[in-house]
Enzyme design. Structure first.
Site, PDB file in Angstrom:
ATOM      1  N   LYS A 280       0.849  -1.199   0.000  1.00  0.00           N
ATOM      2  CA  LYS A 280       0.000   0.000   0.000  1.00  0.00           C
ATOM      3  C   LYS A 280       0.884   1.249   0.000  1.00  0.00           C
ATOM      4  CE  LYS A 280      -3.932  -1.763   2.701  1.00  0.00           C
ATOM      5  NZ  LYS A 280      -4.981  -1.584   1.690  1.00  0.00           N
ATOM      6  N   ARG A 354     -10.456 -11.388   1.918  1.00  0.00           N
ATOM      7  CA  ARG A 354     -11.319 -12.443   1.364  1.00  0.00           C
ATOM      8  C   ARG A 354     -10.632 -13.807   1.409  1.00  0.00           C
ATOM      9  NH1 ARG A 354     -11.712  -9.119  -4.105  1.00  0.00           N
ATOM     10  NH2 ARG A 354     -11.329  -7.498  -2.561  1.00  0.00           N
TER      11      ARG A 354
HETATM   12  N1  BES Z   1      -8.082  -3.704   4.458  1.00  0.00           N
HETATM   13  C1  BES Z   1      -8.261  -3.284   3.125  1.00  0.00           C
HETATM   14  C2  BES Z   1      -9.556  -2.523   2.901  1.00  0.00           C
HETATM   15  C3  BES Z   1      -9.729  -1.210   3.612  1.00  0.00           C
HETATM   16  C4  BES Z   1      -9.504  -0.032   2.954  1.00  0.00           C
HETATM   17  C5  BES Z   1     -10.208  -1.161   4.897  1.00  0.00           C
HETATM   18  C6  BES Z   1      -9.692   1.178   3.593  1.00  0.00           C
HETATM   19  C7  BES Z   1     -10.388   0.032   5.541  1.00  0.00           C
HETATM   20  C8  BES Z   1     -10.156   1.203   4.889  1.00  0.00           C
HETATM   21  C9  BES Z   1      -8.273  -4.499   2.204  1.00  0.00           C
HETATM   22  O1  BES Z   1      -7.499  -5.561   2.594  1.00  0.00           O
HETATM   23  C10 BES Z   1      -7.761  -4.026   0.895  1.00  0.00           C
HETATM   24  O2  BES Z   1      -6.606  -3.685   0.835  1.00  0.00           O
HETATM   25  N2  BES Z   1      -8.586  -4.066  -0.140  1.00  0.00           N
HETATM   26  C11 BES Z   1      -8.210  -3.642  -1.432  1.00  0.00           C
HETATM   27  C12 BES Z   1      -8.748  -4.637  -2.405  1.00  0.00           C
HETATM   28  C13 BES Z   1      -8.258  -4.446  -3.823  1.00  0.00           C
HETATM   29  C14 BES Z   1      -6.775  -4.712  -3.912  1.00  0.00           C
HETATM   30  C15 BES Z   1      -9.023  -5.369  -4.725  1.00  0.00           C
HETATM   31  C16 BES Z   1      -8.810  -2.272  -1.678  1.00  0.00           C
HETATM   32  O3  BES Z   1      -9.924  -2.005  -1.234  1.00  0.00           O
HETATM   33  O4  BES Z   1      -8.133  -1.441  -2.278  1.00  0.00           O
HETATM   34 MG    MG Z   2      -5.535  -5.413   1.916  1.00  0.00          MG
END
Ligand code: BES
Ligand code: MG
Ligand code: ZN
Length: 508
Positions: A280, A354
């Site tokens: 990230k 997931r």
């Molecule tokens: N934990 C994150 C989602 C999240 C984002 C929670 C902001 C709380 C606040 C999750 O694991 C994630 O990184 N999801 C990705 C999925 C994508 C790579 C398909 C996302 O939402 O960007």
């Molecule tokens: Mg994630």
């Protein structure tokens, strides 16, 4: 702080300050306040007549009583228009008033409980909301502050006054129940607010074991060898990049020969989500210490039900791991084979939630659930779609969705449904495996749920995406900046009212 319930005339109560809650633009003060008003030299009614206090939601005014009545001061707080009254307004007003009192450092406040014209809202409902407003508004997170004293509340005894003796017992029992619930919410907020390096999978597993010390709750924690035996390849692969060992927590309440419904609660427990190899960006990454908010919601719910003792058989499944970019980490392009035999192509290691939920959902089958609810900070797309006022809800069963929605409304942890139409399934088809772990640019919350649905068989299931609701960025009347503890009240309400809702649906 002690919370007590007393009965008697408000004007005779020796207290630092008495909170009186009033609706907006009332012409006359309610008759049950006449004695207090009269004894105080019409202090309240003259303010209303002069327009100095209108009763707008969360409006407050502090009135000295010059020893005319026993309470040293009166704090008026507005409930907003009576026609727009809801339990959340009661929660907000109680929270706002409590914060005024805390700032002023009064030690022994009282609050006069009140009824409403709405026949569907009972005095117990109002009491519950008031208690939640009081206790949740006083929550602060001081674990890492050296000057803890400044943050602590000075309130020693908070008393709630009932005006009819007959109501005393019901109100007392409502207070006790909501106190348990509010403490569970604060417990959940605490572990979410903690640093990722402290609230590790092992730490969460120990918390679960502590909860299971209460009678009626069992806890088992699976570590790597047991997970390997079961083929929990989602959590095993996600944890590969981290040096913290993953834990799979199993909590079970009321397991003995229970003929009542079995409800399985699944919570995402990613104790830090760096994104893994699909790292990230740096800005805001600290928030990903809270990527175990779903786990915290399930733990908090178990803490509450261990005292509230609902009749159902309730199972909590909490996969806990870090998502880190270590040398042995899962890579984009890798393939995971699940215990069900299904294969998944990894396109983005940041879509890890997931992957671990799939193990828990598959494992849940052994309980033959009558209902399963999973709760997870799953997708940024959910924040884009719904913002911070609603959690996303998707599922395969109308009745269960309805129950979750009702519970959410009751405690103001509102949910909003997104569709799970079959057309969306095409978006997660993989060229080389059965499915892939991302669904492309659009409908991210829905494709994440489609992924989970692949592991749910035909039992009733609801998925809650709390990525927008696990945190507030600024203080609100009863939630301070930081973790909200979302899910605890919703899930507790759902399991506590499960039988009632079943009976109601049978009558339909
Ligand atoms: N934990 C994150 C989602 C999240 C984002 C929670 C902001 C709380 C606040 C999750 O694991 C994630 O990184 N999801 C990705 C999925 C994508 C790579 C398909 C996302 O939402 O960007
Ligand atoms: Mg994630
Ligand atoms: Zn995550």
């Amino acid at each position: 702080m002690k919370l007590s319930v007393t009965f008697g005339a408000a004007e005779k109560k020796s207290t630092d300050i008495i909170i009186i809650s009033l609706f907006e633009n009332i012409k006359k003060i309610p008759s049950d306040l006449n004695a207090l008003d009269k004894a105080s030299g019409k202090a309240i009614s003259s303010l209303l007549q002069n327009g100095d206090f209108n009763g707008k939601l969360n409006e407050t005014i502090l009135i000295p009583t010059d020893k005319k009545i026993a309470p040293k001061r009166v704090l008026l707080v507005g409930l907003g228009k009576s026609t727009a009254f809801s339990l959340d307004k009661a929660r907000q007003a109680a929270g706002t008033a409590t914060r005024v009192i805390q700032e002023k450092k009064y030690k022994n406040p009282s609050l006069l409980l009140y009824g409403t014209e709405n026949k569907e809202i009972s005095l117990e409902d109002v009491t519950r909301s008031v208690v939640e407003g009081i206790l949740l508004s006083l929550y602060t997170f001081t674990m890492y502050k050296t000057l803890k004293k400044e943050e602590k509340t000075d309130i020693t005894n908070y008393s709630l006054i009932v005006q009819k003796k007959d109501d005393l017992e019901n109100v007392k029992s409502a207070v006790q129940k909501s106190q348990i619930e509010a403490e569970a919410v604060c417990f959940s907020r605490d572990i979410v607010n903690m640093a990722g390096s402290d609230a590790t999978p092992t730490f969460l597993a120990n918390k679960a074991k502590e909860i299971a010390k209460k009678t009626g709750v069992k806890c088992k924690v699976l570590s790597i060898p047991e997970m390997k035996k079961l083929g929990m390849n989602g959590i095993l692969n996600v944890s590969r990049g981290s040096s913290e060992p993953p834990k799979f927590i199993i909590l079970e309440y009321n397991s003995k020969k229970n003929t009542n419904d079995t409800i399985v609660l699944v919570g995402k427990g990613v104790t830090f989500d760096s994104g893994g190899i699909s790292l990230k960006p740096g800005a805001g990454m600290d928030l990903m210490k809270a990527d175990m908010s779903g786990a915290a919601a399930v733990l908090g719910t178990f803490k509450a039900i261990s005292d509230l003792k609902p009749s159902s058989h309730i199972v909590g499944l909490i996969p806990c791991t870090e998502n880190m970019p270590g040398g042995r980490a899962l890579k984009p392009g890798d393939i995971i084979k699940y215990m069900s035999g299904k294969t998944v192509e990894i396109l983005n290691t940041d879509a890890e939630g997931r992957l671990i939920l799939a193990d828990a959902i598959s494992y849940a089958k052994k309980y033959k659930p009558d209902a399963m609810i999973d709760i997870a900070t799953l997708t940024g797309a959910c924040v884009a779609a719904l913002g911070t006022f609603a959690s996303g809800m998707l599922g395969n069963n109308e009745e269960l969705k309805d129950r979750v929605k009702q519970s959410g409304e009751n405690c103001h942890e509102r949910v909003w449904e997104l569709p799970l139409w079959e057309e969306y399934n095409d978006l997660i088809k993989s060229n080389i495996a059965d499915i892939k772990n991302t669904g492309g640019k659009y409908a991210g919350t829905i494709t994440a749920a489609c992924f989970l649905a692949e592991f749910v068989e035909d039992f009733p299931w609801v998925h809650l995406d709390i990525a927008g609701t696990f945190l507030v960025e600024k203080d609100t009347p009863y939630i301070r900046k930081g973790a909200t503890g979302v899910g605890v009240r919703l899930l507790t309400h759902l399991v506590m009212n499960w039988k009632k809702m079943t009976d109601a649906s049978k009558k339909k």
